[in-house]
Design a protein around this motif. Structure first.
Motif, PDB file in Angstrom:
ATOM      1  N   CYS A  51       0.865  -1.175   0.000  1.00 13.90           N
ATOM      2  CA  CYS A  51       0.000   0.000   0.000  1.00 13.90           C
ATOM      3  C   CYS A  51       0.903   1.226   0.000  1.00 13.90           C
ATOM      4  O   CYS A  51       1.619   1.480   0.960  1.00 13.90           O
ATOM      5  CB  CYS A  51      -0.909  -0.016   1.234  1.00 13.90           C
ATOM      6  SG  CYS A  51      -1.920   1.462   1.397  1.00 13.90           S
ATOM      7  N   LYS A  54       0.040   8.459  -1.021  1.00  8.91           N
ATOM      8  CA  LYS A  54      -0.517   9.289  -2.100  1.00  8.91           C
ATOM      9  C   LYS A  54       0.609   9.899  -2.939  1.00  8.91           C
ATOM     10  O   LYS A  54       0.456  10.097  -4.132  1.00  8.91           O
ATOM     11  CB  LYS A  54      -1.381  10.415  -1.526  1.00  8.91           C
ATOM     12  CG  LYS A  54      -2.751  10.000  -1.119  1.00  8.91           C
ATOM     13  CD  LYS A  54      -3.653   9.931  -2.322  1.00  8.91           C
ATOM     14  CE  LYS A  54      -5.080   9.776  -1.867  1.00  8.91           C
ATOM     15  NZ  LYS A  54      -5.976   9.446  -2.956  1.00  8.91           N
ATOM     16  N   ASN A  57       1.724   7.032  -5.169  1.00  8.90           N
ATOM     17  CA  ASN A  57       0.639   6.609  -6.048  1.00  8.90           C
ATOM     18  C   ASN A  57      -0.520   7.592  -5.918  1.00  8.90           C
ATOM     19  O   ASN A  57      -1.389   7.413  -5.072  1.00  8.90           O
ATOM     20  CB  ASN A  57       0.191   5.193  -5.693  1.00  8.90           C
ATOM     21  CG  ASN A  57      -0.954   4.726  -6.563  1.00  8.90           C
ATOM     22  OD1 ASN A  57      -1.248   5.310  -7.598  1.00  8.90           O
ATOM     23  ND2 ASN A  57      -1.614   3.659  -6.138  1.00  8.90           N
ATOM     24  N   PRO A  58      -0.556   8.643  -6.745  1.00 12.43           N
ATOM     25  CA  PRO A  58      -1.614   9.656  -6.639  1.00 12.43           C
ATOM     26  C   PRO A  58      -3.036   9.092  -6.784  1.00 12.43           C
ATOM     27  O   PRO A  58      -3.992   9.695  -6.330  1.00 12.43           O
ATOM     28  CB  PRO A  58      -1.300  10.630  -7.775  1.00 12.43           C
ATOM     29  CG  PRO A  58       0.143  10.427  -8.074  1.00 12.43           C
ATOM     30  CD  PRO A  58       0.421   8.981  -7.770  1.00 12.43           C
ATOM     31  N   LYS A  59      -3.176   7.914  -7.402  1.00 13.22           N
ATOM     32  CA  LYS A  59      -4.508   7.316  -7.564  1.00 13.22           C
ATOM     33  C   LYS A  59      -4.887   6.407  -6.404  1.00 13.22           C
ATOM     34  O   LYS A  59      -5.912   5.730  -6.453  1.00 13.22           O
ATOM     35  CB  LYS A  59      -4.559   6.525  -8.873  1.00 13.22           C
ATOM     36  CG  LYS A  59      -4.431   7.404 -10.095  1.00 13.22           C
ATOM     37  CD  LYS A  59      -4.525   6.592 -11.357  1.00 13.22           C
ATOM     38  CE  LYS A  59      -4.387   7.492 -12.576  1.00 13.22           C
ATOM     39  NZ  LYS A  59      -4.531   6.741 -13.822  1.00 13.22           N
ATOM     40  N   SER A  60      -4.093   6.397  -5.356  1.00  9.38           N
ATOM     41  CA  SER A  60      -4.358   5.547  -4.196  1.00  9.38           C
ATOM     42  C   SER A  60      -5.733   5.849  -3.614  1.00  9.38           C
ATOM     43  O   SER A  60      -6.134   7.001  -3.492  1.00  9.38           O
ATOM     44  CB  SER A  60      -3.301   5.772  -3.111  1.00  9.38           C
ATOM     45  OG  SER A  60      -3.637   5.057  -1.949  1.00  9.38           O
ATOM     46  N   ILE A  61      -6.458   4.787  -3.242  1.00 11.67           N
ATOM     47  CA  ILE A  61      -7.784   4.963  -2.639  1.00 11.67           C
ATOM     48  C   ILE A  61      -7.765   4.655  -1.144  1.00 11.67           C
ATOM     49  O   ILE A  61      -8.797   4.628  -0.501  1.00 11.67           O
ATOM     50  CB  ILE A  61      -8.837   4.070  -3.337  1.00 11.67           C
ATOM     51  CG1 ILE A  61      -8.445   2.602  -3.242  1.00 11.67           C
ATOM     52  CG2 ILE A  61      -9.057   4.519  -4.771  1.00 11.67           C
ATOM     53  CD1 ILE A  61      -9.530   1.644  -3.676  1.00 11.67           C
ATOM     54  N   GLN A  65      -3.147   8.326   4.010  1.00  9.25           N
ATOM     55  CA  GLN A  65      -2.410   9.106   3.006  1.00  9.25           C
ATOM     56  C   GLN A  65      -0.938   8.703   2.927  1.00  9.25           C
ATOM     57  O   GLN A  65      -0.313   8.844   1.891  1.00  9.25           O
ATOM     58  CB  GLN A  65      -2.500  10.601   3.342  1.00  9.25           C
ATOM     59  CG  GLN A  65      -3.908  11.145   3.373  1.00  9.25           C
ATOM     60  CD  GLN A  65      -4.394  11.533   1.998  1.00  9.25           C
ATOM     61  OE1 GLN A  65      -3.639  12.048   1.204  1.00  9.25           O
ATOM     62  NE2 GLN A  65      -5.656  11.276   1.725  1.00  9.25           N
ATOM     63  N   GLU A  83      -6.598  -0.244  -0.133  1.00  2.00           N
ATOM     64  CA  GLU A  83      -5.823  -0.651  -1.302  1.00  2.00           C
ATOM     65  C   GLU A  83      -5.736  -2.165  -1.419  1.00  2.00           C
ATOM     66  O   GLU A  83      -5.770  -2.698  -2.518  1.00  2.00           O
ATOM     67  CB  GLU A  83      -4.407  -0.079  -1.238  1.00  2.00           C
ATOM     68  CG  GLU A  83      -4.302   1.374  -1.582  1.00  2.00           C
ATOM     69  CD  GLU A  83      -4.400   1.633  -3.073  1.00  2.00           C
ATOM     70  OE1 GLU A  83      -3.856   0.859  -3.873  1.00  2.00           O
ATOM     71  OE2 GLU A  83      -5.041   2.617  -3.424  1.00  2.00           O
TER      72      GLU A  83
END
Length: 85
Positions: A51, A54, A57-61, A65, A83
């Motif tokens: 995991c 952000k 990985n700017p698209k991390s859900i 953060q 993730e």
């Protein structure tokens, strides 16, 4: 009292406050996903996922953060990592 403990903080909630909270069902679905995977006889303890933050990985859900780092299913459940699931 209900006590939630993570490496970042300890959160104490009295029974009344806990019952009044409205939570999305996402964390409950993580348990069902895990049960389904276990039912397929997958070796979940040896499946790892990273995991990322952000920043990485700017698209991390994931709700965290900073990211959780490397996780297997036990740690993913414990930390409620979006993730992983």
């Amino acid at each position: 009292y209900v006590i939630f403990e993570t490496p970042e903080k300890i959160l104490k909630i009295s029974h009344g406050e806990f019952v009044k909270r409205v939570l999305p069902p996402g964390s409950l679905m993580k348990l069902f996903t895990t049960l389904g995977l276990a039912n397929e006889n997958l070796d979940l303890k040896n499946r790892w996922y990273k995991c990322r933050s952000k920043k990485e990985n700017p698209k991390s859900i994931c709700w965290n953060q900073k990211g959780h780092g490397n996780l297997n299913w036990e740690k993913a459940i414990l930390l409620s990592c979006n993730e992983y699931f």
